[in-house]
Design a protein around this motif. Structure first.
Motif, PDB file in Angstrom:
ATOM      1  N   GLN A 294      14.543 -25.657  -4.376  1.00  0.00           N
ATOM      2  CA  GLN A 294      13.856 -26.614  -5.247  1.00  0.00           C
ATOM      3  C   GLN A 294      14.900 -27.468  -5.969  1.00  0.00           C
ATOM      4  O   GLN A 294      15.858 -26.942  -6.539  1.00  0.00           O
ATOM      5  N   PHE A 295      14.721 -28.780  -5.920  1.00  0.00           N
ATOM      6  CA  PHE A 295      15.569 -29.699  -6.688  1.00  0.00           C
ATOM      7  C   PHE A 295      14.756 -30.278  -7.837  1.00  0.00           C
ATOM      8  O   PHE A 295      13.607 -30.684  -7.659  1.00  0.00           O
ATOM      9  N   TYR A 296      15.359 -30.306  -9.018  1.00  0.00           N
ATOM     10  CA  TYR A 296      14.806 -31.043 -10.157  1.00  0.00           C
ATOM     11  C   TYR A 296      15.810 -32.145 -10.507  1.00  0.00           C
ATOM     12  O   TYR A 296      17.024 -31.951 -10.349  1.00  0.00           O
ATOM     13  N   TYR A 297      15.304 -33.280 -10.988  1.00  0.00           N
ATOM     14  CA  TYR A 297      16.170 -34.407 -11.322  1.00  0.00           C
ATOM     15  C   TYR A 297      15.929 -34.809 -12.770  1.00  0.00           C
ATOM     16  O   TYR A 297      14.779 -34.994 -13.188  1.00  0.00           O
ATOM     17  N   GLU A 298      17.022 -34.977 -13.522  1.00  0.00           N
ATOM     18  CA  GLU A 298      16.886 -35.336 -14.936  1.00  0.00           C
ATOM     19  C   GLU A 298      16.127 -36.659 -15.098  1.00  0.00           C
ATOM     20  O   GLU A 298      15.439 -36.856 -16.091  1.00  0.00           O
TER      21      GLU A 298
END
Length: 588
Positions: A271-275
């Motif tokens: 899973q990638f989260y982006y600011e």
């Protein structure tokens, strides 16, 4: 060794008429210089025996030898009762547990855990500090999965902020339209070069303003470049089309570069989260906290929390103009992660310079009544130094991850060819072997140290085929594979064996600890426990290999037992190294 704990409790009851809880019995491995395999520490038991530690040990030892069939003898050294186990017990342990396909395969525990690691900035390539972070996070994820957790590997990418705008502005001003394709550079390196370029030009402007009579602080604030970068950030936050388009283009370059490094390191994410997507999320939580009285507003409309009663200070959680600070975003991201996965635990792998930040973050979430906040944990780790000194990033002297990986592979090539044992390898086999050895050396050196400790990484010391290194363990695995490949016993039979040699006993007991080591390493989030365990196993096996011939042994059953011990050792070495993200070769 549950039977020893239970036997000791029965001994205490029979000898002193006292019922003790199990946690009063302290077991240790017997030290190498004494006879025996398991030691009972008798000092805590003297309060019920009312006798000296030595006399207590003798009385309990006599009882155990007479009443516990798995124990063949004992000796007492001061306050330590050293117990010897019967060969029959150890052989039974080996046959029924260790020499089974499901040995140390742990069942699912029904719990879900997220581990967030890497968390790079999109203004520069990954460096040595990131390497430790990635290897630590990935290894802990593998250990947790092996211990029964469902694991989600997450990466929160820092893709917004003034530092990103610095790279973008420098590229606009000095880049002449160059791209990764036109330069042949990886995208993260190209963008990183412009971050360095910004800093160089910014310093020149500061010096010019200082010569004109401004103070250092004034010059830093008034330099045209920093003002342009701040304007660009405001334009990005306002959704300016041109700025957003450039931001997307340059970030894509960086992500493509990161992907190459991640693949080289052998790490991955679920899973990638982006600011850029999460930085506004915390504002709803700020409103919730104001309604609950957890936060308060000051005259300038800024929102704060008072943590002085908790031994901390007042903390800003939202600026007066309504813009987010880091804690705002992290509150929102924490909620988003929980909403996505409802995990029982969530681990943040972040350097120890952020210890205070996470203490505040977790405390605020608890005060907001987030029940899941009890499962949050900051896996804090120390900085990595090189013999030449501490790394610096803005000056462009950072130890680049890709360069480090290549240096490790080149050194592995040089060291291996010096030993002259790869003449019959094809070029492709050599290339793969050098990759395995170089990366194995790097990963093992960084993971064998407890995460919280600062460490000095010496590339030359890490690639050594002797001592506590990755290549030594890899070589041991290859040695066993060589023996097994020359044996012609598909299913060894050794039912006629009734006695074990001292080194066979030591090897069986060392292997038997594997399950316990996995569970402890998972509990403590410590790959170092796995690393140092597999080193001990490799050492014991090499002692066994030198003391006892295998293929030349004429007694068929004895040869079968030694082959079975070798096969299980190779399997446990391979599985242990895999938990560290390290490949082991079949030959080297």
């Amino acid at each position: 060794m549950d039977f020893i704990v239970k036997g000791t409790l029965k001994a205490v009851k029979a000898l002193y008429n006292i019922d003790l809880p199990e946690n009063n019995i302290n077991l240790q491995e017997t030290r190498k210089e004494f006879d025996g395999e398991i030691t009972v520490v008798t000092f805590p038991l003297t309060r019920v025996s009312k006798k000296s530690p030595e006399q207590t040990g003798i009385e309990i030892g006599e009882y155990l030898q007479q009443n516990v069939p798995e124990i063949s003898g004992y000796n007492v050294i001061k306050g330590f009762l050293n117990l010897s186990l019967t060969s029959a017990y150890l052989l039974d342990l080996f046959k029924k547990e260790i020499f089974q396909p499901d040995f140390a395969v742990l069942p699912a525990n029904g719990k879900r855990i997220m581990i967030e690691y890497s968390s790079p900035n999109t203004n520069k390539p990954l460096h040595l500090g990131h390497v430790r972070n990635n290897l630590l996070g990935y290894s802990v994820a593998k250990i947790l999965a092996a211990s029964g957790y469902e694991v989600i590997k997450a990466n929160l990418v820092n893709d917004r902020g003034i530092h990103i705008c610095k790279s973008m502005l420098a590229w606009q001003k000095f880049g002449n339209g160059e791209t990764p394709e036109s330069t042949g550079l990886k995208g993260d390196k190209l963008v990183g070069n412009y971050y360095v370029k910004f800093d160089q030009e910014y310093k020149k402007e500061i010096e010019t303003l200082k010569e004109a009579g401004q103070t250092e602080d004034e010059a830093k604030k008034n330099a045209p470049l920093i003002k342009e970068a701040q304007t660009m950030l405001q334009q990005w936050e306002a959704g300016d089309e041109a700025v957003t388009s450039l931001w997307k283009t340059m970030n894509t370059w960086v992500y493509n570069g990161f992907d190459v490094t991640y693949k080289s390191l052998g790490v991955e994410f679920d899973q990638f989260y982006y600011e850029s997507n999460t930085y506004l999320l915390g504002k709803d939580i700020i409103e919730e906290g104001l309604e609950k009285g957890v936060f308060f507003k000051k005259e300038d409309n800024s929102v704060w929390i008072d943590l002085t009663a908790d031994g901390l200070d007042e903390k800003l959680v939202l600026r007066g103009d309504g813009t987010s600070v880091y804690i705002t975003q992290d509150l929102g991201t924490a909620q988003l992660k929980y909403d996505n996965y409802q995990m029982n635990e969530s681990i943040y792998v972040v350097g120890n310079e952020q210890d205070y930040h996470f203490k505040v973050l977790f405390l605020i979430l608890n005060k907001l009544g987030k029940t899941w906040a009890q499962g949050l944990y900051h896996l804090s780790y120390g900085m990595v130094d090189l013999p030449s000194g501490k790394m610096k990033s803005r000056e462009g002297t950072v130890v680049d991850a890709d360069d480090l990986i290549q240096e490790m592979i080149d050194t592995a090539c040089q060291r291996t060819e010096e030993l002259g044992k790869v003449e019959d390898f094809s070029e492709e086999e050599k290339k793969e072997l050098y990759r395995m050895i170089g990366l194995g050396a790097l990963k093992y050196f960084l993971l064998k140290v407890e995460p919280k400790k600062r460490l000095l990484f010496d590339p030359n010391e890490s690639i050594d085929f002797q001592g506590n290194t990755g290549p030594f363990i890899q070589y041991t695995h290859a040695r066993i594979c060589s023996v097994l490949s020359r044996a012609d016993v598909p299913v060894p039979s050794f039912d006629g064996i009734h006695d074990l040699s001292p080194v066979q006993r030591e090897l069986i007991l060392t292997i038997s600890r594997y399950t316990e080591v996995i569970l402890t390493a998972a509990k403590e989030y410590s790959p170092a426990l796995i690393a140092n365990y597999v080193y001990e196993l490799a050492k014991v096996y090499n002692k066994f290999y030198h003391e006892e011939p295998i293929l030349k042994e004429e007694d068929l059953e004895l040869r079968h037992l030694r082959l079975a011990l070798s096969a299980v050792t190779a399997s446990v070495i391979q599985r242990s190294m895999d938990l560290l993200g390290i490949d082991v070769p079949q030959r080297m």
